[in-house]
Structure formats: C-alpha cells, structure tokens
Enzyme design. Structure first.
Site, PDB file in Angstrom:
ATOM      1  CE1 TYR A  24      -2.911   3.123   0.727  1.00  0.00           C
ATOM      2  CE2 TYR A  24      -1.935   3.015   2.956  1.00  0.00           C
ATOM      3  CZ  TYR A  24      -2.949   3.412   1.838  1.00  0.00           C
ATOM      4  OH  TYR A  24      -3.748   5.155   2.614  1.00  0.00           O
ATOM      5  CD  GLN A 127      -6.124  14.666   0.398  1.00  0.00           C
ATOM      6  OE1 GLN A 127      -6.628  14.027   1.476  1.00  0.00           O
ATOM      7  NE2 GLN A 127      -7.745  14.295   0.518  1.00  0.00           N
ATOM      8  CE1 TYR A 129      -8.646  12.131  -2.331  1.00  0.00           C
ATOM      9  CE2 TYR A 129      -7.988  11.154  -0.419  1.00  0.00           C
ATOM     10  CZ  TYR A 129      -8.021  11.304  -1.403  1.00  0.00           C
ATOM     11  OH  TYR A 129      -6.615  10.908  -1.326  1.00  0.00           O
ATOM     12  CB  THR A 155      -7.144  15.571  -3.155  1.00  0.00           C
ATOM     13  OG1 THR A 155      -6.746  15.727  -2.460  1.00  0.00           O
ATOM     14  CG2 THR A 155      -6.525  14.540  -4.278  1.00  0.00           C
ATOM     15  CE  LYS A 208      -2.013  15.633  -2.267  1.00  0.00           C
ATOM     16  NZ  LYS A 208      -2.162  14.435  -3.391  1.00  0.00           N
ATOM     17  CG  HIS A 232      -2.941  10.140  -5.489  1.00  0.00           C
ATOM     18  ND1 HIS A 232      -3.824  11.476  -5.061  1.00  0.00           N
ATOM     19  CD2 HIS A 232      -2.613   9.984  -4.653  1.00  0.00           C
ATOM     20  CE1 HIS A 232      -4.527  10.694  -3.779  1.00  0.00           C
ATOM     21  NE2 HIS A 232      -4.306  10.222  -3.642  1.00  0.00           N
ATOM     22  NE  ARG A 235      -0.730   5.808  -3.231  1.00  0.00           N
ATOM     23  CZ  ARG A 235      -0.695   4.766  -2.334  1.00  0.00           C
ATOM     24  NH1 ARG A 235       0.850   4.348  -2.449  1.00  0.00           N
ATOM     25  NH2 ARG A 235      -1.539   3.981  -1.732  1.00  0.00           N
TER      26      ARG A 235
HETATM   27  C1  LIG Z   1       0.791   5.832   1.006  1.00  0.00           C
HETATM   28  C2  LIG Z   1       0.178   6.841   0.809  1.00  0.00           C
HETATM   29  C3  LIG Z   1      -1.091   7.530   1.035  1.00  0.00           C
HETATM   30  C4  LIG Z   1      -2.189   8.020   0.604  1.00  0.00           C
HETATM   31  N1  LIG Z   1      -3.299   8.923   0.565  1.00  0.00           N
HETATM   32  C5  LIG Z   1      -3.431  10.514   0.281  1.00  0.00           C
HETATM   33  C6  LIG Z   1      -5.325  11.280   0.139  1.00  0.00           C
HETATM   34  O1  LIG Z   1      -5.442  10.662   1.552  1.00  0.00           O
HETATM   35  N2  LIG Z   1      -4.815  12.590  -0.476  1.00  0.00           N
HETATM   36  C7  LIG Z   1      -4.399  12.885  -0.974  1.00  0.00           C
HETATM   37  O2  LIG Z   1      -4.740  14.174  -1.365  1.00  0.00           O
HETATM   38  N3  LIG Z   1      -3.181  12.207  -1.675  1.00  0.00           N
HETATM   39  C8  LIG Z   1      -3.058  10.733  -0.375  1.00  0.00           C
HETATM   40  N4  LIG Z   1      -1.737  10.522  -1.282  1.00  0.00           N
HETATM   41  C9  LIG Z   1      -0.484  10.842  -2.218  1.00  0.00           C
HETATM   42  C10 LIG Z   1      -0.124  12.276  -1.634  1.00  0.00           C
HETATM   43  O3  LIG Z   1      -0.857  13.609  -1.058  1.00  0.00           O
HETATM   44  C11 LIG Z   1       0.686  12.582  -2.979  1.00  0.00           C
HETATM   45  O4  LIG Z   1       0.149  13.152  -3.736  1.00  0.00           O
HETATM   46  C12 LIG Z   1       2.030  11.871  -3.343  1.00  0.00           C
HETATM   47  O5  LIG Z   1       2.483  10.920  -1.837  1.00  0.00           O
HETATM   48  C13 LIG Z   1       3.526  12.253  -3.950  1.00  0.00           C
HETATM   49  O6  LIG Z   1       4.243  11.303  -4.109  1.00  0.00           O
HETATM   50  P1  LIG Z   1       5.524  10.359  -3.361  1.00  0.00           P
HETATM   51  O7  LIG Z   1       4.850   9.626  -3.102  1.00  0.00           O
HETATM   52  O8  LIG Z   1       6.399   9.929  -4.372  1.00  0.00           O
HETATM   53  O9  LIG Z   1       6.356  11.998  -2.455  1.00  0.00           O
HETATM   54  C14 LIG Z   1      -0.971   9.002  -0.359  1.00  0.00           C
HETATM   55  C15 LIG Z   1       0.027   8.590  -1.384  1.00  0.00           C
HETATM   56  C16 LIG Z   1       0.297   7.594  -0.645  1.00  0.00           C
HETATM   57  C17 LIG Z   1       1.628   7.397  -0.814  1.00  0.00           C
END
Ligand SMILES: Cc1cc2nc3c(=O)[nH]c(=O)nc-3n(C[C@H](O)[C@H](O)[C@H](O)COP(=O)(O)O)c2cc1C
Length: 357
Positions: A24, A127, A129, A155, A208, A232, A235
């Site tokens: 994850y 942040q 959703y 986001t 975002k 993201h 992801r």
């Molecule tokens: C485990 C995980 C959970 C995340 N959860 C959210 C979230 O709840 N809301 C959101 O806007 N982005 C979420 N993100 C994205 C991060 O805010 C961010 O955009 C991203 O992790 C940046 O890339 P990096 O992991 O390579 O640093 C998540 C990323 C990860 C890895």
C-alpha cells in the site's frame, strides 16, 4: 534508533511493515509507469554548480500561503497512517511541528481531525475528499474551521480509485477504502463544485492533483491560492508524465497568480532543490514520510526530515547559492538517468542491492 541515512530508514520500515501494508505504501497504479516516471523525470535533470561564492550562511526558510516553514517542503496528505504507526497522523503532525514545517492532514487518516489539530500548535492544512453533497461539505468544513486548520486542499485526481495491482494481488484494501461511501461525489466533481467549496470555506484554497497548465490557470482564476501539481505519487492515472516534466509549463502559465506546489517521487534534498529551480514554491513529501513513520513513528520522521534538511543545505552550498530565491533554470541541465527508475532508485545501497519488494 539513530538513523544517519534514509537508506536505513527505508530498510527499517520494510522490517516493521506487514507485506500488504508495504504494498500500500509503495505501490502505484496498473503498470506503475507514472510512479516510475516521477523518479525518472528527476533523474533526467543534472545540477550545474557555481564556485567561490561564500556559501557560509545558508537560509532554507520560506513561507507557504503566508505560514512560516523552516524548509522548502511539507508533509503531503496521506490516508490510513494509523496502520503505519499507532499515533497515525498525530505522529506526522508532531514531527512537522518539531522541524518547523506545515502539516497537511488527509481527510482519510486517523485520528480524527480535532485530535490531530490538538496534537501540536503547528499550523496545519486539511485535505478533503468530497464524499457528499453541499450539506455534507458544510458540516465537515465547519469542524475543520473550528479545529483551526489554516487552508483547505481539494484533491481532484481521484474521480475513480485506480487499480492498485499490488493491493489487488494481495487481496487487501486500506481502512480508508473499506465501506467507503460517496464514490459518485468524487466522480461528479466539476468547477462549480470547486467554486462552491471556496464559498463555503472562505479561506485559502488549494487545488491538488493538477497536471496541465489550462487547469492550473483556471484554478488560479477561480481563486485557488495554491496550485498543487501532483499525480498522486503515480497512484491514480497510469501512463502519465513525471511531475518534474509537468511542473515547468504550469509554473510559467500561472505566472505568480498562485503559489505552485509539487509532489511525486521527491525523496532527496537534491530533488527538492531541482523542483524549486523548475518553478515550484514548495514540495510535498509522500512515501518517504510514511516509510519514516513505519521506521520509528514521530521520532523516525523527525530524523528523516533532519536528513532531508541536511541534504538541502549541502546541495545549496555545493551549487553556490545561499537562499532559495536564487534557484532557477540556470542551475539545471538535461541528463541521462544513471539507472532504471523505481520508487527506491534514489537509494542504491538498500539491502539486496535496491528495491525492497
Ligand atoms: C500511502 C499513501 C496514501 C495517500 N493518501 C492520500 C490522501 O489521503 N489524500 C491525497 O490527496 N493524497 C494522498 N496520497 C498522495 C500524496 O499526497 C502525494 O501526492 C504522493 O504521495 C506524492 O508522491 P510520493 O509518494 O512519491 O512522494 C497518498 C499517497 C500515499 C503513498
């Protein structure tokens, strides 16, 4: 627990994490090419130093929507941090506070927003959703405002939760996904919803998940105080560009009408310096934040932030700059990557010679 490098932090995080949780934290969507291109885009940039410039006094401080930050990065919002360390988002907020950083809480992490707000006096952002109608948004934002959050990030790159195939193969979903409601609300988001949220919130608003100049300009015109360039962490939409590629035209098009923040694959001080030289005002730290929390909770994250801070200072000294404002395209050149890009390719001395799957 005394980590001298982020290599050690990642190795400790792997030891402490169950396989599904690890997937994850580390995984991207489908082919994971967007995630890998985040790293690749950074690896394709070389730094160009100047010498003999008296760099004995380095200043890494900056501001984020008027809030002081000791360093040019912040902790990006991350869902389900309670499965990474017991204190969840409160641990991240504490580490941010200790380092003089701003913390951005994910609306999908635990503990509750009031508890995270109370965990430290540090300035925090929330942040959201969007998972409901106007009434749902009003009720939530009332609590966010009441708890003292200073800015709101919406986001918008999650119209559909992507196929995170590491998780699918493991047959596992994070807590934020179990019994998730309001999936349609995320798909139905449009510029009118963004305007409505701005009206309800009436404080600084961040968009975002921006990937194109047209959307960035529209967001600035719609009143966004910061444009948060992000995919993201690779992801969501697969087969996308790395953010170090999408960032410069967005910064150019926005032309100072809003702050420009970026994230995606930033795990080194040199990465952060590159982003600033490309036109970003601030850089978000995602996966590395979660790895550090898994390695040692708030203390692990504090040490990780300290390592990044030291890397930024070393990089600035060796580049010949003493303030962040001096950084610009003159410090950058195109370069060939030195090896295949993946989420840990900036850490070549990890056990087993690299990727910890
Ligand atoms: C485990 C995980 C959970 C995340 N959860 C959210 C979230 O709840 N809301 C959101 O806007 N982005 C979420 N993100 C994205 C991060 O805010 C961010 O955009 C991203 O992790 C940046 O890339 P990096 O992991 O390579 O640093 C998540 C990323 C990860 C890895």
């Amino acid at each position: 627990m005394d980590f001298r490098t982020n290599h050690e932090i990642i190795a400790a995080a792997r030891r402490n994490s169950d396989g599904a949780v690890w997937d994850y934290l580390c995984g991207g969507s489908e082919s994971e090419s967007t995630m890998r291109r985040n790293r690749l885009a950074l690896d394709c940039i070389a730094l160009r130093p100047r010498v003999l410039r008296d760099v004995s006094g380095i200043d890494t401080a900056t501001t984020m929507l008027g809030l002081h930050s000791a360093l040019p990065f912040f902790l990006a919002p991350m869902a389900s941090l309670q499965i990474v360390c017991a204190e969840g988002g409160a641990a991240a907020a504490k580490a941010a506070h200790d380092a003089g950083l701003v913390y951005m809480m994910s609306g999908h992490t635990q503990p509750d927003l009031a508890e995270i707000a109370a965990a430290t006096p540090a300035p925090k952002m929330y942040q959201i959703y969007v998972r409901g109608d106007r009434g749902w948004i009003e009720e939530l934002l009332g609590r966010v405002r009441e708890a003292g959050y200073r800015a709101l990030a919406v986001t918008v790159d999650t119209a559909h939760y992507s196929n995170r195939e590491r998780q699918m193969l493991a047959g596992w979903e994070p807590p934020s996904r179990r019994n998730a409601t309001g999936r349609n609300a995320l798909a139905e988001l449009d510029w009118d919803t963004f305007a409505m949220i701005g009206e309800i919130w009436s404080g600084p608003l961040i968009l975002k998940g921006v990937g194109r100049p047209e959307d960035a300009v529209r967001a600035a015109e719609a009143g966004a105080a910061a444009i948060y360039v992000s995919n993201h962490g690779g992801r969501q939409l697969d087969a996308g560009h790395g953010t170090a590629v999408t960032l410069p035209p967005i910064a150019e098009a926005v032309a100072g009408r809003a702050e420009i923040w970026v994230d995606g694959g930033f795990v080194r001080g040199t990465d952060i310096v590159k982003a600033l030289a490309l036109g970003a005002d601030m850089v978000g730290i995602g996966k590395l934040q979660a790895w550090a929390l898994a390695a040692g909770g708030a203390e692990g994250l504090s040490q990780c932030i300290g390592i990044l801070a030291e890397e930024i200072r070393i990089c600035m000294e060796l580049l010949g700059v003493t303030s962040l404002a001096e950084l610009g395209p003159q410090h950058l050149a195109k370069a060939r990557p030195v090896g295949p890009a993946h989420e840990m390719s900036a850490f070549p001395h990890l056990p087993k010679g690299g990727r910890l799957v």
